[in-house]
Design an enzyme around this catalytic site. Sequence first.
Site: not given
Length: 328
Positions: A133, A136-137
């Site tokens: 993701c 997300c990261d």
Amino acid sequence: MRHVIIIGSGPAGYTAAIYAARANLEPLVLASSVEAGGELMNTTEVENFPGFPEGIQGPELMAKMQAQAERFGAEVVYDDVVSVELDGPVKKVTMGSGAVHEASSLIYATGSAPRKIGIEGEQRLSGRGVSYCATCDGFFFREKTIAVVGGGDSAMEEATFLTKFASKVYVIHRRDELRASKIMQERAFKNDKIEFVWNSAVADILGDEAVTGVVLENTVDGSRSELALDGIFVAIGNDPRTHLVHGQLDLTDEGTIWVDGRSSRTSVPGVFAAGDVLDPTYRQAVTAAGSGTIAALDVEHYLAALGEAGAPDATGDQIEGLPEADAA
Ligand SMILES: Cc1cc2nc3c(=O)[nH]c(=O)nc-3n(C[C@H](O)[C@H](O)[C@H](O)COP(=O)(O)OP(=O)(O)OC[C@H]3O[C@@H](n4cnc5c(N)ncnc54)[C@H](O)[C@@H]3O)c2cc1C
């Protein structure tokens, strides 16, 4: 018989449980055996869930959501659902243990699973440089060298997005041409930070505590080489977990559960869906939680319209026959 059963214990399932429990619906949450807590159990730092300015570990966030649902009376069962019967007024759920649960309504919140490459280092280094993701990261890879695996639209989108952070982004693809749409390809080709590694498959991910590189196998001549990396983003697709409801609920072309407009209502009355299982696009903890809210409110309205005893609204007052489409 229960008012509502919730299948799934990710952000969607637990948020639905918080709302349903606060509405005195005494929800039963079927959390699964080994995967209880959902996708965030597989990650370390979550920095984009509102309310945690310092960030929070994924498993801690899920433990807090569970505690909040239980505080208001949700019951959580750690077992896997093996089959469901959704037709008719009574929804029947059979568990791996053989137990059968019945309810007037059901919220289906089983999430989706990112496709894995399926090699040893992938699982071991997940959350330690292996990610599924970019939203997300990506932030964790400022000025780092990373790679995206895949050749579709989402791989191109992730690669382009990741150039905001990383100093270099390789795109590793099995073939010598992309599946992605022309516009996404052109955007990636024009980006100076992106370099394509064609005809290559990831054969191994290297590193003890964190990713240090990958072993690439040339898909044409079988030769192997190493590429030094700080991180690797796998973007080879995503599978909504719908196998339990095939043939019972309508699906979209993308394989997610079909719902009626912005509601959570599926093609079967009394069955509602929430979270990543209906979302081909956003797939974030906070969007899944919002979707769980919608499902719980739709359940309340459904039960109230049925005139089911003990189906009060979220304020604790009885709802008198709300019209079916009067969702929040
Ligand atoms: C590695 C990783 C890191 C991520 N990091 C972030 C992040 O930092 N921030 C962010 O916003 N999002 C992040 N995401 C995305 C986020 O985790 C998902 O969007 C979110 O968890 C979706 O919630 P959900 O409740 O729909 O599904 P899930 O969290 O996938 O939960 C689904 C639930 O259904 C249960 N289930 C499935 N089948 C059955 C069955 N047969 N019987 C019983 N239970 C069943 C599962 O066990 C699980 O409890 C990340 C995802 C991954 C993979």
